[in-house]
Design a protein around this motif. Structure first.
Motif, short mmCIF file in Angstrom:
data_model
loop_
_atom_site.label_atom_id
_atom_site.label_comp_id
_atom_site.label_asym_id
_atom_site.label_seq_id
_atom_site.Cartn_x
_atom_site.Cartn_y
_atom_site.Cartn_z
N ASP A 146 0.83 -1.21 0.00
CA ASP A 146 0.00 0.00 0.00
C ASP A 146 0.86 1.26 0.00
O ASP A 146 0.47 2.28 -0.58
N ALA A 147 2.03 1.20 0.65
CA ALA A 147 2.94 2.34 0.62
C ALA A 147 3.49 2.54 -0.78
O ALA A 147 3.67 3.68 -1.23
N VAL A 148 3.75 1.44 -1.47
CA VAL A 148 4.19 1.53 -2.87
C VAL A 148 3.09 2.14 -3.73
O VAL A 148 3.33 3.04 -4.55
N ARG A 149 1.89 1.66 -3.52
CA ARG A 149 0.73 2.16 -4.28
C ARG A 149 0.56 3.67 -4.07
O ARG A 149 0.33 4.43 -5.02
N LYS A 150 0.68 4.10 -2.85
CA LYS A 150 0.52 5.53 -2.52
C LYS A 150 1.61 6.37 -3.19
O LYS A 150 1.34 7.44 -3.73
N ALA A 151 2.85 5.86 -3.16
CA ALA A 151 3.96 6.60 -3.77
C ALA A 151 3.78 6.71 -5.28
O ALA A 151 3.99 7.77 -5.88
N LEU A 152 3.38 5.62 -5.92
CA LEU A 152 3.17 5.64 -7.36
C LEU A 152 2.03 6.59 -7.74
O LEU A 152 2.06 7.21 -8.81
N HIS A 153 1.05 6.70 -6.88
CA HIS A 153 -0.11 7.55 -7.16
C HIS A 153 0.26 9.03 -7.24
O HIS A 153 -0.45 9.82 -7.86
N THR A 154 1.40 9.39 -6.62
CA THR A 154 1.81 10.80 -6.61
C THR A 154 2.55 11.19 -7.88
O THR A 154 2.89 12.36 -8.06
N HIS A 155 2.79 10.23 -8.78
CA HIS A 155 3.66 10.49 -9.93
C HIS A 155 2.96 10.13 -11.23
O HIS A 155 2.32 9.09 -11.34
N GLU A 156 3.09 10.97 -12.22
CA GLU A 156 2.61 10.68 -13.55
C GLU A 156 3.81 10.49 -14.47
O GLU A 156 4.67 11.35 -14.55
N GLY A 157 3.87 9.37 -15.13
CA GLY A 157 5.00 9.11 -16.01
C GLY A 157 5.69 7.80 -15.66
O GLY A 157 5.17 6.97 -14.91
N THR A 158 6.89 7.64 -16.19
CA THR A 158 7.66 6.41 -16.02
C THR A 158 7.99 6.16 -14.56
O THR A 158 8.39 7.09 -13.83
#
Length: 375
Positions: A146-158
């Motif tokens: 879930d921490a990974v999911r949250k971090a990825l959600h903050t970024h658009e792109g590669t």
């Protein structure tokens, strides 16, 4: 004075009990070895040592150059093909070390503008890869999808997520299937270091990604070392052919490094073929780890339940850990000693490695000596 600051650093290390020293070992040691990463007991196996010798006689003592010049031999290609086939990957690329393989995978797959999501418990080689990459790194809580999911959600792109499959300090396993799911929700790649999983986990030792159903996935890249279960030296990256082709053209630790020595490639290939014939070695390594854990906890020691072949035993302090390991050695037992800054949580440990060739008597002896020398 040039390098004068080093003296102050040395003083601080001594004061904190964090001085590290080299201890050359003899060719034949009287110590019971629970410190090495020779999980399958293959480093001295006759087939593996003969594989190294035969390769050296045929191909020479060194690879003679970088892989793109003269350092690629038919032996390297054969090893890459059989590694990929064994682990269920489309392709593989061999490096001079597992450290170099991790640097290559992270730096080449995280270009400028990308996000790297890195587990807080990752090995130093992955951390250094994050530091050298041109992307931005966000460190997240240990083994928390879930921490990974949250971090990825903050970024658009590669983006890529980077994690060990089995963490080298406590021997706990990453939730690979859940990490892959989190990555796929955001179109991110997953890069995992299976140094402590290859040869121990999965069907016949095919590794943690294979066990998690991720082998051959087009969004998963796996790094391995040849220096643990395979009893040799070197590393490899396994994954989609287009990723491997990209590494050949973009990974600096591949392009500019001398190729793996033929002897190491020959030893690793012999070990891999031996593991194919004797898949029970992987299950035995896991069983030995379980026995160690059961005996240690029964003796009242604070040990972490192993998910693979690493068993850690908590120590009260860095100084106690060093003394404990030294007293074990004096009693005839070699164990690892992990303390800051090698441990991200600041907790010092004895680190024990299970080997498939350990006997029940040796396991009992090891536990007895650890208990007798405890702080």
């Amino acid at each position: 004075m040039a390098f004068g600051w080093i003296d102050e650093q040395a003083r601080l290390r001594r004061r904190a009990g964090l001085v590290r020293t080299l201890r050359p070992r003899p060719a034949v040691s009287p110590l019971l070895d629970l410190a090495s990463n020779d999980y399958l007991g293959l480093a001295h196996h006759p087939e593996v040592t003969e594989g190294a010798a035969r390769a050296a006689r045929l191909w020479g003592g060194g690879s003679t150059g970088s892989r793109l010049v003269t350092g690629s031999t038919e032996l390297h290609a054969e090893l890459e093909q059989e590694l990929a086939d064994f682990c269920g990957a489309e392709a593989a690329l061999v490096f001079s070390s597992g450290y170099a393989a991790n640097l290559a995978a992270v730096t080449a797959l995280a270009p400028h503008g990308s996000l790297i999501v890195s587990d807080a418990g990752n090995h130093a080689s992955l951390i250094d890869g994050c530091r050298l990459a041109r992307g931005t790194t966000q460190v997240v809580a240990h083994a928390e999808p879930d921490a990974v999911r949250k971090a990825l959600h903050t970024h658009e792109g590669t983006a890529i997520t980077v994690s060990d499959t089995v963490f080298s300090v406590d021997g706990d396993a990453a939730p690979l299937a859940a990490l892959a799911e989190a990555c796929r929700e955001h179109g991110a790649g997953l890069v995992v270091d299976d140094a402590h999983g290859l040869g121990v986990l999965g069907d016949g030792g095919r590794g943690a990604p294979h066990a998690a159903g991720l082998a051959g996935a087009d969004d998963v890249v796996v790094t391995v070392t040849l220096s643990k279960s395979l009893g040799s030296q070197g590393g490899a990256v396994l994954g989609p052919a287009r990723v491997i082709d990209h590494l050949v053209n973009a990974a600096r630790t591949f392009i500019f490094d001398t190729g793996l020595a033929p002897a190491a490639a020959g030893a690793a290939l012999s070990a891999l073929r031996l593991l194919r014939r004797e898949p029970e070695r992987a299950a035995r390594a896991r069983a030995v780890a379980g026995e160690l854990y059961a005996h240690l906890t029964a003796a009242g020691l604070e040990a972490v339940r192993p998910d693979a072949a690493v068993v850690s035993v908590r120590a009260p302090s860095p100084e106690d850990a060093v003394r404990w390991a030294a007293e074990c050695r004096a009693a005839g037992l070699a164990v690892g000693c992990f303390r800051p800054p090698s441990v991200p949580d600041g907790i010092s440990r004895l680190r024990l490695t299970a080997r498939a060739d350990l006997t029940g008597e040796q396991i009992e002896r090891a536990v007895r000596l650890i208990g007798e020398t405890r702080p």
